[in-house]
Design an enzyme around this catalytic site. Structure first.
Site, PDB file in Angstrom:
ATOM      1  N   ASN A 209      -6.051  -3.141  -9.391  1.00  0.00           N
ATOM      2  CA  ASN A 209      -6.168  -2.523  -8.069  1.00  0.00           C
ATOM      3  C   ASN A 209      -4.803  -2.522  -7.396  1.00  0.00           C
ATOM      4  OD1 ASN A 209      -5.898  -5.010  -6.396  1.00  0.00           O
ATOM      5  ND2 ASN A 209      -7.730  -5.595  -7.551  1.00  0.00           N
ATOM      6  N   ALA A 273      -6.629 -13.101  -2.632  1.00  0.00           N
ATOM      7  CA  ALA A 273      -6.493 -12.224  -3.803  1.00  0.00           C
ATOM      8  C   ALA A 273      -7.513 -11.093  -3.745  1.00  0.00           C
ATOM      9  CB  ALA A 273      -6.691 -13.040  -5.076  1.00  0.00           C
ATOM     10  N   ASP A 277     -13.952  -6.970  -9.034  1.00  0.00           N
ATOM     11  CA  ASP A 277     -15.376  -7.324  -9.007  1.00  0.00           C
ATOM     12  C   ASP A 277     -16.011  -7.217 -10.385  1.00  0.00           C
ATOM     13  OD1 ASP A 277     -15.617  -7.978  -6.278  1.00  0.00           O
ATOM     14  OD2 ASP A 277     -15.516  -5.851  -5.762  1.00  0.00           O
ATOM     15  N   PRO A 305     -16.940 -13.477 -11.742  1.00  0.00           N
ATOM     16  CA  PRO A 305     -17.322 -14.540 -10.804  1.00  0.00           C
ATOM     17  C   PRO A 305     -16.668 -14.279  -9.449  1.00  0.00           C
ATOM     18  CG  PRO A 305     -15.659 -15.330 -12.344  1.00  0.00           C
ATOM     19  CD  PRO A 305     -16.066 -13.960 -12.817  1.00  0.00           C
ATOM     20  N   ILE A 307     -14.846 -15.955  -6.654  1.00  0.00           N
ATOM     21  CA  ILE A 307     -14.133 -17.235  -6.499  1.00  0.00           C
ATOM     22  C   ILE A 307     -14.423 -17.849  -5.134  1.00  0.00           C
ATOM     23  CG2 ILE A 307     -11.837 -18.307  -6.470  1.00  0.00           C
ATOM     24  CD1 ILE A 307     -11.046 -15.890  -8.386  1.00  0.00           C
ATOM     25  N   LYS A 339     -20.263 -11.178   5.366  1.00  0.00           N
ATOM     26  CA  LYS A 339     -19.565 -11.805   4.234  1.00  0.00           C
ATOM     27  C   LYS A 339     -19.274 -13.288   4.502  1.00  0.00           C
ATOM     28  CE  LYS A 339     -17.478  -8.396   1.913  1.00  0.00           C
ATOM     29  NZ  LYS A 339     -16.444  -7.404   1.649  1.00  0.00           N
TER      30      LYS A 339
HETATM   31  O1  C5P Z   1     -16.694  -9.223  -1.592  1.00  0.00           O
HETATM   32  P1  C5P Z   1     -15.275  -8.933  -1.274  1.00  0.00           P
HETATM   33  O2  C5P Z   1     -14.444  -8.634  -2.465  1.00  0.00           O
HETATM   34  O3  C5P Z   1     -15.054  -7.951  -0.175  1.00  0.00           O
HETATM   35  O4  C5P Z   1     -14.760 -10.325  -0.645  1.00  0.00           O
HETATM   36  C1  C5P Z   1     -13.462 -10.514  -0.310  1.00  0.00           C
HETATM   37  C2  C5P Z   1     -13.125 -11.977  -0.319  1.00  0.00           C
HETATM   38  O5  C5P Z   1     -13.704 -12.613  -1.434  1.00  0.00           O
HETATM   39  C3  C5P Z   1     -11.641 -12.213  -0.450  1.00  0.00           C
HETATM   40  O6  C5P Z   1     -11.335 -13.426   0.211  1.00  0.00           O
HETATM   41  C4  C5P Z   1     -11.450 -12.337  -1.954  1.00  0.00           C
HETATM   42  O7  C5P Z   1     -10.302 -13.083  -2.267  1.00  0.00           O
HETATM   43  C5  C5P Z   1     -12.720 -13.051  -2.358  1.00  0.00           C
HETATM   44  N1  C5P Z   1     -13.203 -12.695  -3.688  1.00  0.00           N
HETATM   45  C6  C5P Z   1     -13.171 -13.660  -4.672  1.00  0.00           C
HETATM   46  N2  C5P Z   1     -13.667 -13.376  -5.932  1.00  0.00           N
HETATM   47  C7  C5P Z   1     -14.201 -12.165  -6.193  1.00  0.00           C
HETATM   48  C8  C5P Z   1     -14.240 -11.187  -5.195  1.00  0.00           C
HETATM   49  C9  C5P Z   1     -13.722 -11.478  -3.959  1.00  0.00           C
HETATM   50  O8  C5P Z   1     -12.666 -14.757  -4.429  1.00  0.00           O
HETATM   51  N3  C5P Z   1     -14.673 -11.916  -7.406  1.00  0.00           N
END
Ligand code: C5P
Length: 402
Positions: A209, A273, A277, A305, A307, A339
């Site tokens: 991305n 980060a 997804d 996953p 994080i 969220k």
């Molecule tokens: O669900 P979304 O991607 O919008 O969520 C954003 C937040 O979740 C950010 O803090 C991002 O670093 C974290 N995140 C994560 N692992 C993922 C997806 C998002 O830690 N797989």
């Protein structure tokens, strides 16, 4: 300040070098240790003898380094100090620092150091305003170098404008502010995630991305500047490692999660980060071949996953203060509020990343901080100003609950 702090003062060329003598006196008076390096250009303006008698220590210069490298090498010199101060910082030394030149003792110490650096620029107004100097300043500040001044006033060259070195007492105050700030998160461990992740499709292709990592790296820099032991888990970026931060480089979301779990426990975690997804459901062991005229069958994706959510549900391993970002292109606050709850974090920094905002990859960000109390709307700020404001808010919060 708990213990005696030590400054390595680099005096480069410029008429303002005489003010550095006053700076040494001011620092010593309050008990700050000063050791000085005098560049050849600096030695045109002040003598090693006057610097040595005021600092109460040997003054190092290129002649000394050639003969005495075994006694006090440039590495040792830069490691012994808590802070490197370049005052005056000429346009020349700023350019050398920005480009990593190391052709004398001062620039070698600046390149070899793992300590923070503060510069007090001093030069003619046209040199200061030149795009080259401004670009060099931008490079240096983006690496966490602190700049004090210059100030506006009459310049030694007879012109008026920006370029006069900050007064010694202003520089002493900035140094003290730095040391005081540098203790706010002492003893705390901060974990920061930054950058994109790369999810392999085959040995040469990956899903990625547009994240640059600028915001996450700036946050790691700001937390380390407040004294936190900082671990930065970074996906692939082209950014240099922030000073004083331990960096773990990863590729995929699963690597990033493993590195974050290995870094626990943490008092603070900021997940900045842009984690992918989804990943390819089956990484091809060999480079996938195209067949002329045939479309590729849709790539099967599986979920990565999360994080942030994993850290939020880590029970007694959960970071004390857990902060996430929400990059949204619509209903920014509403989505961020949901969220925050669903991911089990304390604060969410929501930002609009629609193409028109230029946030992804850009240098600025407009943050809406969502916490339990509601929404705080921040003005549009540079990513490093966002990082400083966040680090301050984190320190305030931990101090209030200590
Ligand atoms: O669900 P979304 O991607 O919008 O969520 C954003 C937040 O979740 C950010 O803090 C991002 O670093 C974290 N995140 C994560 N692992 C993922 C997806 C998002 O830690 N797989």
């Amino acid at each position: 300040m708990s213990e005696t702090k030590r400054v390595l003062l680099i005096v480069s060329g410029g008429i303002a070098a005489y003010k550095s003598l006053e700076l040494v006196r001011g620092l010593r008076k309050q008990g700050t240790g000063v050791r000085a390096i005098l560049t050849n250009a600096g030695a045109q303006f002040v003598t090693p003898m006057s610097l040595a008698s005021l600092s109460g220590d040997t003054v190092y210069d290129d002649l000394f380094s050639l003969t005495e490298e075994s006694g006090m090498g440039h590495i040792q010199l830069s490691r012994d100090a808590d802070l490197l101060v370049v005052a005056p910082a000429s346009a020349d030394i700023m350019a050398k620092m920005a480009h990593g030149l190391a052709n004398d003792l001062a620039t070698t110490a600046l390149l070899a150091t793992d300590k923070p650096i503060l510069i007090a620029p001093a030069m003619n107004v046209r040199m200061w305003e030149h795009p080259a100097t401004q670009a060099n300043l931008g490079v240096l500040t983006s690496r966490g170098v602190l700049a004090v001044g210059p100030e506006e006033g009459d310049l030694a060259c007879g012109e008026f404008g920006m370029g006069r070195m900050a007064e010694p007492e202003t520089i002493v105050a900035a140094i003290n502010g730095f040391f005081l700030n540098g203790e706010r998160l002492n003893g705390r461990h901060a974990l920061v995630t930054s950058g994109p992740t790369h999810e392999a499709i085959d040995p040469v292709r990956y899903i990625a991305n547009r994240s640059s990592g600028k915001q996450g790296h700036a946050i790691a820099t700001a937390l380390a500047a407040l004294g936190a032991r900082t671990t930065l888990v970074s996906g692939p970026t082209s950014l240099p490692d922030p000073p004083g931060v331990s960096v773990v480089r990863v590729q995929s979301a699963r690597d990033m999660l493993d590195a974050c779990e290995a870094a626990l426990p943490a008092d603070i975690a900021v997940c900045a980060a842009a984690v992918a997804d989804w990943r390819s459901a089956g990484e091809a062991p060999e480079k996938m071949k195209k067949t002329a005229g045939e479309a590729l069958a849709p790539l099967a994706l599986e979920e990565n996953p999360d994080i942030l959510r994993t850290l939020g549900a880590a029970g007694n391993r959960r970071p004390g203060l857990l902060i996430g970002f929400a990059a949204e292109t619509e209903n920014v606050i509403e989505n961020a509020t949901k969220k925050r709850i669903s991911k089990g974090c304390d604060w969410i920094l929501a930002n609009d990343v629609s193409q028109a905002t230029g946030t992804f990859g850009g240098d600025e960000n407009t943050i809406h901080l969502v916490d339990q109390a509601g929404v705080e709307n921040w003005p549009r700020l540079s990513k490093s100003a966002v990082a400083d404001r966040l680090a301050d808010r984190i320190a305030d919060t931990l101090e209030a609950t200590a």
